[in-house]
Scaffold this active site. Structure first.
Site, PDB file in Angstrom:
ATOM      1  N   GLN A 190      -4.681 -12.880 -12.178  1.00 56.86           N
ATOM      2  CA  GLN A 190      -4.724 -11.889 -13.149  1.00 56.86           C
ATOM      3  C   GLN A 190      -2.853 -11.489 -13.781  1.00 56.86           C
ATOM      4  O   GLN A 190      -2.742 -10.285 -14.376  1.00 56.86           O
ATOM      5  CB  GLN A 190      -4.988 -10.557 -12.522  1.00 56.86           C
ATOM      6  CG  GLN A 190      -4.371  -9.941 -11.541  1.00 56.86           C
ATOM      7  CD  GLN A 190      -5.140  -8.817 -10.750  1.00 56.86           C
ATOM      8  OE1 GLN A 190      -6.166  -9.076 -10.094  1.00 56.86           O
ATOM      9  NE2 GLN A 190      -4.795  -7.740 -10.931  1.00 56.86           N
ATOM     10  N   LEU A 195       0.785  -1.154   0.051  1.00 51.75           N
ATOM     11  CA  LEU A 195      -0.089  -0.020   0.028  1.00 51.75           C
ATOM     12  C   LEU A 195       0.798   1.346   0.205  1.00 51.75           C
ATOM     13  O   LEU A 195       1.813   1.226   0.607  1.00 51.75           O
ATOM     14  CB  LEU A 195      -0.923  -0.014   1.169  1.00 51.75           C
ATOM     15  CG  LEU A 195      -1.871  -1.306   1.315  1.00 51.75           C
ATOM     16  CD1 LEU A 195      -2.731  -1.224   2.599  1.00 51.75           C
ATOM     17  CD2 LEU A 195      -2.650  -1.387   0.063  1.00 51.75           C
ATOM     18  N   HIS A 196       0.339   2.409  -0.696  1.00 52.60           N
ATOM     19  CA  HIS A 196       1.136   3.493  -0.702  1.00 52.60           C
ATOM     20  C   HIS A 196       0.010   4.663  -0.476  1.00 52.60           C
ATOM     21  O   HIS A 196      -1.400   4.481  -0.615  1.00 52.60           O
ATOM     22  CB  HIS A 196       1.822   3.625  -1.967  1.00 52.60           C
ATOM     23  CG  HIS A 196       1.085   3.405  -3.165  1.00 52.60           C
ATOM     24  ND1 HIS A 196      -0.069   3.950  -3.618  1.00 52.60           N
ATOM     25  CD2 HIS A 196       1.251   2.351  -4.307  1.00 52.60           C
ATOM     26  CE1 HIS A 196      -0.571   3.570  -4.909  1.00 52.60           C
ATOM     27  NE2 HIS A 196       0.197   2.614  -4.957  1.00 52.60           N
ATOM     28  N   GLY A 217      -1.703   6.316  -2.643  1.00 51.55           N
ATOM     29  CA  GLY A 217      -2.772   6.205  -3.686  1.00 51.55           C
ATOM     30  C   GLY A 217      -3.676   5.546  -2.926  1.00 51.55           C
ATOM     31  O   GLY A 217      -4.969   5.580  -2.797  1.00 51.55           O
ATOM     32  N   HIS A 218      -3.544   4.260  -2.224  1.00 52.32           N
ATOM     33  CA  HIS A 218      -4.571   3.589  -1.707  1.00 52.32           C
ATOM     34  C   HIS A 218      -5.005   4.068  -0.598  1.00 52.32           C
ATOM     35  O   HIS A 218      -6.191   4.024  -0.388  1.00 52.32           O
ATOM     36  CB  HIS A 218      -3.660   2.076  -1.090  1.00 52.32           C
ATOM     37  CG  HIS A 218      -3.337   1.178  -1.974  1.00 52.32           C
ATOM     38  ND1 HIS A 218      -1.905   1.015  -2.362  1.00 52.32           N
ATOM     39  CD2 HIS A 218      -3.777   0.316  -3.074  1.00 52.32           C
ATOM     40  CE1 HIS A 218      -1.636   0.410  -3.406  1.00 52.32           C
ATOM     41  NE2 HIS A 218      -2.907  -0.042  -3.841  1.00 52.32           N
ATOM     42  N   GLN A 238      -9.063  -1.031 -16.267  1.00 50.49           N
ATOM     43  CA  GLN A 238      -9.672  -1.908 -15.240  1.00 50.49           C
ATOM     44  C   GLN A 238     -10.932  -1.364 -14.464  1.00 50.49           C
ATOM     45  O   GLN A 238     -11.776  -2.001 -14.320  1.00 50.49           O
ATOM     46  CB  GLN A 238      -8.569  -2.150 -14.081  1.00 50.49           C
ATOM     47  CG  GLN A 238      -9.155  -2.641 -12.796  1.00 50.49           C
ATOM     48  CD  GLN A 238      -8.017  -2.958 -11.744  1.00 50.49           C
ATOM     49  OE1 GLN A 238      -7.363  -3.976 -12.152  1.00 50.49           O
ATOM     50  NE2 GLN A 238      -7.854  -2.254 -10.797  1.00 50.49           N
TER      51      GLN A 238
HETATM   52  O1  PAF Z   1      -6.070  -2.927  -8.893  1.00 47.82           O
HETATM   53  C1  PAF Z   1      -5.644  -3.814  -8.115  1.00 47.82           C
HETATM   54  O2  PAF Z   1      -5.189  -3.970  -6.996  1.00 47.82           O
HETATM   55  C2  PAF Z   1      -6.176  -5.327  -8.433  1.00 47.82           C
HETATM   56  O3  PAF Z   1      -6.075  -5.256  -9.898  1.00 47.82           O
HETATM   57  C3  PAF Z   1      -7.668  -5.452  -7.725  1.00 47.82           C
HETATM   58  C4  PAF Z   1      -8.557  -4.617  -8.433  1.00 47.82           C
HETATM   59  C5  PAF Z   1      -7.359  -5.492  -6.402  1.00 47.82           C
HETATM   60  C6  PAF Z   1      -7.949  -7.023  -8.061  1.00 47.82           C
HETATM   61  O4  PAF Z   1      -7.101  -7.965  -7.735  1.00 47.82           O
END
Ligand code: PAF
Length: 275
Positions: free
Chosen positions: A58, A30-31, A33-34, A150
């Site tokens: 993914q 986490l940074h 932005g999160h 996304q």
């Molecule tokens: O953006 C992300 O961190 C990932 O793609 C997500 C949305 C958590 C799905 O794994």
């Protein structure tokens, strides 16, 4: 702050949370932005939950799944300090138990750009996000605009499956020089980090050129030259697109976005800018 690791405990904890719930799905590392996403979640709901799950589905073969930064202790401390009520850290086997065979594929909006450069990526994202949303049952889920395609894929997914959740997007947080914050910036050497600013600079330059009447093709070519000069390559894409469908535009029309993905050394960076 409740720390939950398995699905049964999550369901029980969810039932015990009064009021509305906002979920911030993340892959950890986490940074700031999160933390902006957490702030927005807090603004939109009574309780905030964050999921941390590095989703193997993914990542393509040869991508950075094994070396993706993991820093659980620091992440939990940051979320606790941010006043998050619940953190969910599912195990791979909990989300994808033996025999798991379902994939969610969002046609159209997934097809180009990241979808082309990273086959299977959006299927992995859509599948995990659907699972996270169904299990945590939030009223709102918050995602960054940094991964602009996304966000569009997730909006389509939620609408098509009539998931009872609002999807909220939050503008990208940037360093002082303009580079978008990303967990993958940690892969850049100090020297590459200096040159990485050419990516937002190229997008900004293309935006100015398009708004001042340049042909889109010429503006994109000039921006590509900026990336080449800074040593980016290959450039997977650099395009002006419709903000909802992600279809390419050869002339300005409606709500637009400039999007780009390019490698700097061994690090692949993506960014986008509203026009
Ligand atoms: O953006 C992300 O961190 C990932 O793609 C997500 C949305 C958590 C799905 O794994």
């Amino acid at each position: 702050m409740q720390i939950i690791r398995d699905m049964a405990a999550l369901r029980q904890a969810r039932r015990g949370l009064p009021g509305t719930l906002a979920l911030v799905p993340t892959m950890g590392a986490l940074h700031a932005g999160h933390l902006k996403l957490v702030e927005e979640a807090r603004r939109r709901a009574d309780r905030v939950a964050v999921s941390i799950f590095v989703n193997p589905l993914q990542f393509g073969a040869g991508e950075d799944l094994a070396r993706y930064p993991r820093q659980e202790e620091a992440d939990l401390a940051a979320l606790d300090a941010a006043g998050v009520e619940l953190v969910w850290l599912p195990a791979v086997g909990d989300l994808y138990p033996d025999g798991f065979a379902t994939r969610i594929s969002v046609a159209g909006v997934s097809d180009r750009w990241e979808g082309e450069a990273r086959p299977g990526h959006f299927e992995g994202v859509a599948t995990v996000v659907a699972k996270l949303l169904i299990a945590a049952a939030p009223d709102v889920a918050v995602f960054g605009e940094k991964d602009f395609q996304q966000l569009a894929v997730i909006r389509r997914l939620a609408a098509d499956l009539a998931l009872p959740v609002e999807i909220a997007g939050v503008p990208t947080v940037r360093d002082a020089d303009g580079l978008a914050l990303s967990s993958r910036n940690a892969y850049l050497s100090a020297e590459e980090r200096g040159r990485a600013v050419a990516l937002p600079a190229a997008l900004g330059q293309a935006r100015r050129d398009i708004l001042s009447g340049w042909e889109v093709r010429a503006a994109l070519a000039a921006a590509r030259a900026t990336l080449d000069e800074a040593g980016f390559g290959p450039v997977d894409y650099l395009a002006l697109v419709d903000a909802a469908t992600l279809d390419p535009l050869d002339a300005p029309r409606g709500e637009m976005r400039l999007i780009a993905a390019a490698k700097l050394g061994s690090t692949r960076l993506i960014d986008n800018l509203a026009v």
